[in-house]
Design an enzyme around this catalytic site. Structure first.
Site, PDB file in Angstrom:
ATOM      1  N   ASP A 107     -18.675  12.211  12.578  1.00 47.98           N
ATOM      2  CA  ASP A 107     -18.314  13.623  12.509  1.00 47.98           C
ATOM      3  C   ASP A 107     -19.492  14.496  12.945  1.00 47.98           C
ATOM      4  OD1 ASP A 107     -16.087  15.440  11.041  1.00 47.98           O
ATOM      5  OD2 ASP A 107     -18.075  16.357  10.889  1.00 47.98           O
ATOM      6  N   HIS A 112     -10.615  15.983   7.408  1.00 46.28           N
ATOM      7  CA  HIS A 112     -11.374  15.259   8.426  1.00 46.28           C
ATOM      8  C   HIS A 112     -11.137  13.765   8.355  1.00 46.28           C
ATOM      9  CE1 HIS A 112     -14.200  18.562   9.729  1.00 46.28           C
ATOM     10  NE2 HIS A 112     -13.523  19.109   8.751  1.00 46.28           N
TER      11      HIS A 112
END
Ligand code: NAG
Ligand code: NAG
Ligand code: NAG
Ligand code: NAG
Length: 484
Positions: free
Chosen positions: A124, A20
């Protein structure tokens, strides 16, 4: 707003897992190249690899990227010191603690936002509370979930309509409702908490993340319009949400050095690796990598080794370092006896982190065996290589469908079951057969041609006035309009 000039300032808050963070660092470089001031918010240990990636960037704009470090509350939740990254969460018992730690970051994050007053937060999806923080200071929160339009739409339609409740077995195919084109799926390919309808901290965590997705200002997607136009439209029109496609983000790394450093220091000298590839014929090497989370059993690794040997192709195989095993050299018990001797010159094993983007774009590489994590899948698309899809967990089974049935640039190895970390077991024959299908013959040629077309479209998308370039322009305009 506290800033008096008209420089847009964005907080980027990536999830604490290698896969990520890579696209977020790329995003930071991209946004800063458009004159935006970026602050990446992370924790001490994760800041090391992020800061290395930024430093390796020869970009003129790197000085526009700042790091803000929040203490990771490992002690507060009972995690060992330094366990700040999902890649280090190795036992199931650690997962709920890790989730609690993520939630404890809300207060320090909010304090940082209050102090620095950015104009926008891109966080996120696993920080659902970033919505509340943004609302408190009256700025937009954009979501980043690291996936693509196709998989997001598919998984939402499955979650909402629950077609898996109308099949008689875990292997009976059902049609994914509402999705453009007929795509079938099975219950076995769903996460276990969905399959077994378990309500626990994981399902709760997911629900919260998806709820926040539906109420945030919009989404930035690491994808490009031409790759999945129908699904980008579906996302915007059916779910009625704002979205900007600004990828492929990996294409903003232009220098060899910054490509090599993506994510973390490579476990191998990239020049050595490229020299080895230079000595091979074009499209003759298959690159095998299962990402940073999967941890296959020794038995599975043996099957992969045997499959690679049987298909007789050149290969580069990235194996996650096996604790305590890495010093044993040739006698490593996860390799068949004498394997490394027999494949000498033909195969290269990389233990640890590989310079994946550099390898994939080398002309000698003709195929990619991938776990279908979105970052890897998109890197495969950009490199224009056909793929053998080997999903493990997450939304990877949907990504596989996109690659094999929508884009038709890959074949499945045949994985049937979603299994966290260890994956479904595949035999050597399946490995051999799938690799041969993407490396030789007419079908492989057709997939390769299509893959090359998508690779070109990806480059056009990020070039001036391309679809991703223009969508980023639109996003910047909207943020400026909201801020100044
Ligand atoms: C991978 O799994 C094995 C058990 O099969 C375990 O001993 C090892 O610690 C795991 N490695 C990592 C890096 O998670
Ligand atoms: C990055 O690489 C270093 C050195 O190989 C390693 O110690 C560290 O754990 C890696 N970081 C992550 C997040 O994987
Ligand atoms: C992009 O579009 C603008 C406005 O239409 C135009 O002036 C410019 O020449 C275009 N750039 C390229 C590289 O096509
Ligand atoms: C989680 C994931 O897919 N991570 C991958 C992202 O990209 C790097 C290379 O740039 C891979 O090595 C990781 O496995």
């Amino acid at each position: 707003m506290s800033t008096h000039d008209s420089v847009l300032h964005i907080f980027l808050f990536p999830f604490l897992a290698q896969g990520h963070m890579i696209p977020i660092v790329d995003m930071a470089k991209l946004l800063s190249s458009r004159g935006i001031k970026i602050t990446i918010v992370t924790t001490p240990l994760n800041s090391i690899s992020i800061s290395n990636s930024i430093k390796s960037s020869k970009s003129l704009y790197a000085s526009n990227i700042h790091l803000l470090i929040l203490k990771f509350p490992s002690a507060e939740v009972g995690l060992p010191d330094g366990c700040e990254n999902l890649d280090f969460v190795i036992s199931p018992a650690m997962i709920p603690k890790f989730i609690s730690a993520l939630n404890l970051l809300q207060t320090p994050f909010e304090e940082a936002v209050m102090e620095h007053r950015p104009h926008c937060i891109i966080a996120d999806m696993f920080f659902p509370w970033a919505n509340d923080v943004a609302a408190k200071v009256g700025i937009p929160r954009l979501n980043f979930h690291g996936s693509c339009f196709f998989s997001f739409c598919a998984s939402e339609f499955v979650r909402i309509h629950q077609p898996y409740n109308h099949v008689s077995s875990e292997t009976e195919p059902f049609l994914i409702p509402c999705l453009p084109r007929d795509i079938t799926f099975t219950k076995m390919k769903l996460p276990e908490f969905v399959r077994e309808n378990v309500k626990n901290y994981l399902s709760e965590f997911m629900e919260k993340a998806l709820e926040a997705e539906s109420t945030c200002y919009g989404v930035v997607m690491n994808s490009f319009y031409e790759l999945e136009a129908e699904y980008a439209d579906c996302y915007r029109n059916v779910f009625g949400r704002k979205a900007w496609h600004i990828g492929p983000l990996s294409l903003c790394n232009k220098e060899t050095e910054e490509k090599a450093w993506r994510g973390n220091e490579s476990s191998i000298n990239e020049h050595e690796c490229l020299k080895w590839l230079d000595s091979k014929k074009s499209n003759s090497v298959v690159y095998v990598c299962f990402g940073s989370i999967a941890n296959f059993s020794f038995d599975q690794l043996k099957e992969i080794a045997s499959g690679l040997e049987a298909c007789g192709k050149n290969f580069i195989w990235v194996v996650r370092k096996v604790k305590g095993e890495e010093e044993k050299g040739e006698d490593e018990e996860w390799l068949p006896k004498g394997f490394e001797k027999r494949v000498e010159g033909k195969g290269m094993i990389i233990r640890g982190w590989a310079p994946q983007v550099l390898i994939l774009e080398h002309p000698a590489v003709g195929g990619f065996v991938t776990h279908c994590g979105w970052n890897s899948t998109l890197e495969g698309v950009v490199a224009g290589v056909p793929m053998v899809t080997w999903p493990v967990s997450g939304e990877q089974f949907y990504n596989e469908k996109l690659v094999t049935e929508v884009l038709r640039i890959g074949v499945g190895v045949g994985v049937q079951k979603w299994v966290r970390i260890v994956g479904d077991f595949m035999k050597r024959e399946a490995v051999e057969k799938a690799i041969n299908r993407v490396m030789e013959g007419e079908e492989a040629e057709e997939m390769r041609n299509r893959a090359k077309e998508f690779a070109q479209m990806a480059r056009n998308a990020i070039a001036e006035n391309g679809s991703s370039y223009s969508d980023l322009d639109a996003l910047i305009k909207e943020l400026k309009w909201l801020s100044f």
